[in-house]
Design a protein around this motif. Sequence first.
Motif, PDB file in Angstrom:
ATOM      1  N   ASP A  22      -8.744  -1.722 -15.949  1.00 30.18           N
ATOM      2  CA  ASP A  22     -10.114  -1.200 -15.863  1.00 30.18           C
ATOM      3  C   ASP A  22     -10.970  -1.769 -16.988  1.00 30.18           C
ATOM      4  O   ASP A  22     -12.070  -2.282 -16.762  1.00 30.18           O
ATOM      5  N   ARG A  23     -10.475  -1.630 -18.237  1.00 29.44           N
ATOM      6  CA  ARG A  23     -11.257  -2.083 -19.401  1.00 29.44           C
ATOM      7  C   ARG A  23     -11.430  -3.603 -19.397  1.00 29.44           C
ATOM      8  O   ARG A  23     -12.460  -4.112 -19.837  1.00 29.44           O
ATOM      9  N   THR A  24     -10.451  -4.333 -18.881  1.00 31.27           N
ATOM     10  CA  THR A  24     -10.555  -5.791 -18.819  1.00 31.27           C
ATOM     11  C   THR A  24     -11.627  -6.214 -17.817  1.00 31.27           C
ATOM     12  O   THR A  24     -12.413  -7.124 -18.087  1.00 31.27           O
ATOM     13  N   PHE A  25     -11.687  -5.548 -16.669  1.00 33.84           N
ATOM     14  CA  PHE A  25     -12.744  -5.828 -15.693  1.00 33.84           C
ATOM     15  C   PHE A  25     -14.113  -5.499 -16.308  1.00 33.84           C
ATOM     16  O   PHE A  25     -15.062  -6.260 -16.149  1.00 33.84           O
ATOM     17  N   GLU A  26     -14.199  -4.371 -17.011  1.00 40.96           N
ATOM     18  CA  GLU A  26     -15.463  -3.993 -17.662  1.00 40.96           C
ATOM     19  C   GLU A  26     -15.872  -5.029 -18.710  1.00 40.96           C
ATOM     20  O   GLU A  26     -17.043  -5.411 -18.796  1.00 40.96           O
ATOM     21  N   ALA A  27     -14.924  -5.488 -19.512  1.00 40.36           N
ATOM     22  CA  ALA A  27     -15.225  -6.475 -20.548  1.00 40.36           C
ATOM     23  C   ALA A  27     -15.665  -7.799 -19.932  1.00 40.36           C
ATOM     24  O   ALA A  27     -16.588  -8.457 -20.432  1.00 40.36           O
ATOM     25  N   THR A  28     -15.035  -8.200 -18.834  1.00 41.26           N
ATOM     26  CA  THR A  28     -15.423  -9.447 -18.161  1.00 41.26           C
ATOM     27  C   THR A  28     -16.831  -9.321 -17.597  1.00 41.26           C
ATOM     28  O   THR A  28     -17.650 -10.235 -17.731  1.00 41.26           O
ATOM     29  N   ALA A  29     -17.135  -8.183 -16.996  1.00 34.06           N
ATOM     30  CA  ALA A  29     -18.486  -7.944 -16.471  1.00 34.06           C
ATOM     31  C   ALA A  29     -19.506  -7.900 -17.606  1.00 34.06           C
ATOM     32  O   ALA A  29     -20.630  -8.407 -17.461  1.00 34.06           O
ATOM     33  N   ALA A  30     -19.140  -7.312 -18.752  1.00 33.22           N
ATOM     34  CA  ALA A  30     -20.032  -7.303 -19.914  1.00 33.22           C
ATOM     35  C   ALA A  30     -20.293  -8.732 -20.386  1.00 33.22           C
ATOM     36  O   ALA A  30     -21.413  -9.069 -20.789  1.00 33.22           O
ATOM     37  N   GLY A  31     -19.276  -9.571 -20.320  1.00 34.29           N
ATOM     38  CA  GLY A  31     -19.459 -10.979 -20.660  1.00 34.29           C
ATOM     39  C   GLY A  31     -20.418 -11.674 -19.708  1.00 34.29           C
ATOM     40  O   GLY A  31     -21.249 -12.486 -20.126  1.00 34.29           O
ATOM     41  N   LEU A  32     -20.318 -11.341 -18.411  1.00 38.44           N
ATOM     42  CA  LEU A  32     -21.265 -11.884 -17.428  1.00 38.44           C
ATOM     43  C   LEU A  32     -22.682 -11.458 -17.772  1.00 38.44           C
ATOM     44  O   LEU A  32     -23.606 -12.275 -17.744  1.00 38.44           O
ATOM     45  N   SER A  33     -22.869 -10.192 -18.125  1.00 44.52           N
ATOM     46  CA  SER A  33     -24.204  -9.708 -18.509  1.00 44.52           C
ATOM     47  C   SER A  33     -24.709 -10.465 -19.729  1.00 44.52           C
ATOM     48  O   SER A  33     -25.861 -10.912 -19.769  1.00 44.52           O
ATOM     49  N   LEU A  67     -21.398  -8.347  -8.350  1.00 49.43           N
ATOM     50  CA  LEU A  67     -22.407  -8.120  -9.391  1.00 49.43           C
ATOM     51  C   LEU A  67     -23.537  -9.142  -9.299  1.00 49.43           C
ATOM     52  O   LEU A  67     -24.716  -8.791  -9.434  1.00 49.43           O
ATOM     53  N   ILE A  68     -23.197 -10.396  -9.044  1.00 45.10           N
ATOM     54  CA  ILE A  68     -24.218 -11.440  -8.889  1.00 45.10           C
ATOM     55  C   ILE A  68     -25.050 -11.170  -7.635  1.00 45.10           C
ATOM     56  O   ILE A  68     -26.274 -11.310  -7.647  1.00 45.10           O
ATOM     57  N   TYR A  69     -24.396 -10.753  -6.561  1.00 45.34           N
ATOM     58  CA  TYR A  69     -25.103 -10.399  -5.332  1.00 45.34           C
ATOM     59  C   TYR A  69     -26.066  -9.237  -5.580  1.00 45.34           C
ATOM     60  O   TYR A  69     -27.237  -9.280  -5.176  1.00 45.34           O
ATOM     61  N   ARG A  71     -27.385  -8.345  -8.361  1.00 47.45           N
ATOM     62  CA  ARG A  71     -28.477  -8.865  -9.192  1.00 47.45           C
ATOM     63  C   ARG A  71     -29.561  -9.468  -8.312  1.00 47.45           C
ATOM     64  O   ARG A  71     -30.745  -9.183  -8.469  1.00 47.45           O
ATOM     65  N   ASP A  72     -29.145 -10.296  -7.377  1.00 48.62           N
ATOM     66  CA  ASP A  72     -30.105 -10.996  -6.529  1.00 48.62           C
ATOM     67  C   ASP A  72     -30.815 -10.055  -5.549  1.00 48.62           C
ATOM     68  O   ASP A  72     -32.014 -10.169  -5.339  1.00 48.62           O
ATOM     69  N   VAL A  73     -30.084  -9.139  -4.956  1.00 45.23           N
ATOM     70  CA  VAL A  73     -30.653  -8.237  -3.952  1.00 45.23           C
ATOM     71  C   VAL A  73     -31.553  -7.181  -4.595  1.00 45.23           C
ATOM     72  O   VAL A  73     -32.639  -6.893  -4.098  1.00 45.23           O
ATOM     73  N   ARG A  74     -31.100  -6.615  -5.699  1.00 42.36           N
ATOM     74  CA  ARG A  74     -31.847  -5.536  -6.352  1.00 42.36           C
ATOM     75  C   ARG A  74     -32.878  -6.032  -7.356  1.00 42.36           C
ATOM     76  O   ARG A  74     -33.736  -5.265  -7.794  1.00 42.36           O
ATOM     77  N   GLY A  75     -32.759  -7.296  -7.789  1.00 41.48           N
ATOM     78  CA  GLY A  75     -33.656  -7.814  -8.816  1.00 41.48           C
ATOM     79  C   GLY A  75     -33.400  -7.193 -10.171  1.00 41.48           C
ATOM     80  O   GLY A  75     -34.323  -6.946 -10.947  1.00 41.48           O
ATOM     81  N   VAL A  76     -32.104  -6.936 -10.452  1.00 44.16           N
ATOM     82  CA  VAL A  76     -31.719  -6.310 -11.717  1.00 44.16           C
ATOM     83  C   VAL A  76     -30.560  -7.066 -12.352  1.00 44.16           C
ATOM     84  O   VAL A  76     -29.809  -7.770 -11.674  1.00 44.16           O
ATOM     85  N   LEU A  77     -30.438  -6.904 -13.662  1.00 45.68           N
ATOM     86  CA  LEU A  77     -29.276  -7.410 -14.376  1.00 45.68           C
ATOM     87  C   LEU A  77     -28.281  -6.260 -14.500  1.00 45.68           C
ATOM     88  O   LEU A  77     -28.557  -5.273 -15.188  1.00 45.68           O
ATOM     89  N   PRO A  78     -27.129  -6.332 -13.823  1.00 39.90           N
ATOM     90  CA  PRO A  78     -26.136  -5.272 -13.959  1.00 39.90           C
ATOM     91  C   PRO A  78     -25.528  -5.286 -15.363  1.00 39.90           C
ATOM     92  O   PRO A  78     -25.138  -6.339 -15.871  1.00 39.90           O
ATOM     93  N   THR A  79     -25.473  -4.130 -15.990  1.00 41.13           N
ATOM     94  CA  THR A  79     -24.908  -4.000 -17.330  1.00 41.13           C
ATOM     95  C   THR A  79     -24.291  -2.617 -17.488  1.00 41.13           C
ATOM     96  O   THR A  79     -24.349  -1.814 -16.557  1.00 41.13           O
ATOM     97  N   ASP A  80     -23.712  -2.344 -18.644  1.00 39.64           N
ATOM     98  CA  ASP A  80     -23.113  -1.036 -18.916  1.00 39.64           C
ATOM     99  C   ASP A  80     -22.124  -0.673 -17.809  1.00 39.64           C
ATOM    100  O   ASP A  80     -22.244   0.344 -17.136  1.00 39.64           O
ATOM    101  N   ILE A 110     -27.233 -17.309 -13.706  1.00 44.94           N
ATOM    102  CA  ILE A 110     -25.818 -17.578 -13.455  1.00 44.94           C
ATOM    103  C   ILE A 110     -25.716 -17.716 -11.945  1.00 44.94           C
ATOM    104  O   ILE A 110     -25.986 -16.774 -11.207  1.00 44.94           O
ATOM    105  N   LYS A 111     -25.348 -18.898 -11.476  1.00 43.22           N
ATOM    106  CA  LYS A 111     -25.353 -19.156 -10.034  1.00 43.22           C
ATOM    107  C   LYS A 111     -24.185 -18.504  -9.311  1.00 43.22           C
ATOM    108  O   LYS A 111     -24.349 -17.958  -8.224  1.00 43.22           O
ATOM    109  N   ALA A 112     -22.989 -18.602  -9.908  1.00 41.73           N
ATOM    110  CA  ALA A 112     -21.812 -18.113  -9.189  1.00 41.73           C
ATOM    111  C   ALA A 112     -20.616 -17.973 -10.108  1.00 41.73           C
ATOM    112  O   ALA A 112     -20.534 -18.625 -11.148  1.00 41.73           O
ATOM    113  N   VAL A 113     -19.683 -17.141  -9.698  1.00 39.61           N
ATOM    114  CA  VAL A 113     -18.371 -17.067 -10.329  1.00 39.61           C
ATOM    115  C   VAL A 113     -17.512 -18.152  -9.675  1.00 39.61           C
ATOM    116  O   VAL A 113     -17.722 -18.486  -8.501  1.00 39.61           O
TER     117      VAL A 113
END
Length: 135
Positions: A22-33, A67-69, A71-80, A110-113
């Motif tokens: 769980d925490r590793t997925f969160e940390a990777t997503a935080a890195g994407l942000s 998360l990238i999807y 971002r594009d659909v909602r016009g937001v940067l996913p974080t936290d 960021i275009k893609a993972v």
Amino acid sequence: MSFTLVAHTADIAVDATGETLDRTFEATAAGLSAAHCESIPGTGDRFGMSVAAESPEALLFDYLDELIYQRDVRGVLPTDHRVTVSEGAQPSLEASARGVALSDVDAREIKAVTYSEMALERTDSGWRAYVVFDV
């Protein structure tokens, strides 16, 4: 949990660790942000998502892609990011993120993972993920 941004030719990579999956997925997503911009305001509303895949590695890829999807659909940067991973025959996760309006940040695209050099592995202290993003 922690992450490090790693310069990677024309791309950017995130090297993340966590005591649990769980925490590793969160940390990777935080890195994407963080790869999007240096400073993220505390604004925005939470939204949820569910993802399932055939393996833990595919689940990480599909989660980051979602998360990238979003971002594009909602016009937001996913974080936290908050993530609960269910391991098993078909790994899945329930997650939420706070969506900061893209108009409130100076973000690079960021275009893609990618699967290029992707790694998800157990370590003596928990888990490690390495993911390259196309910029």
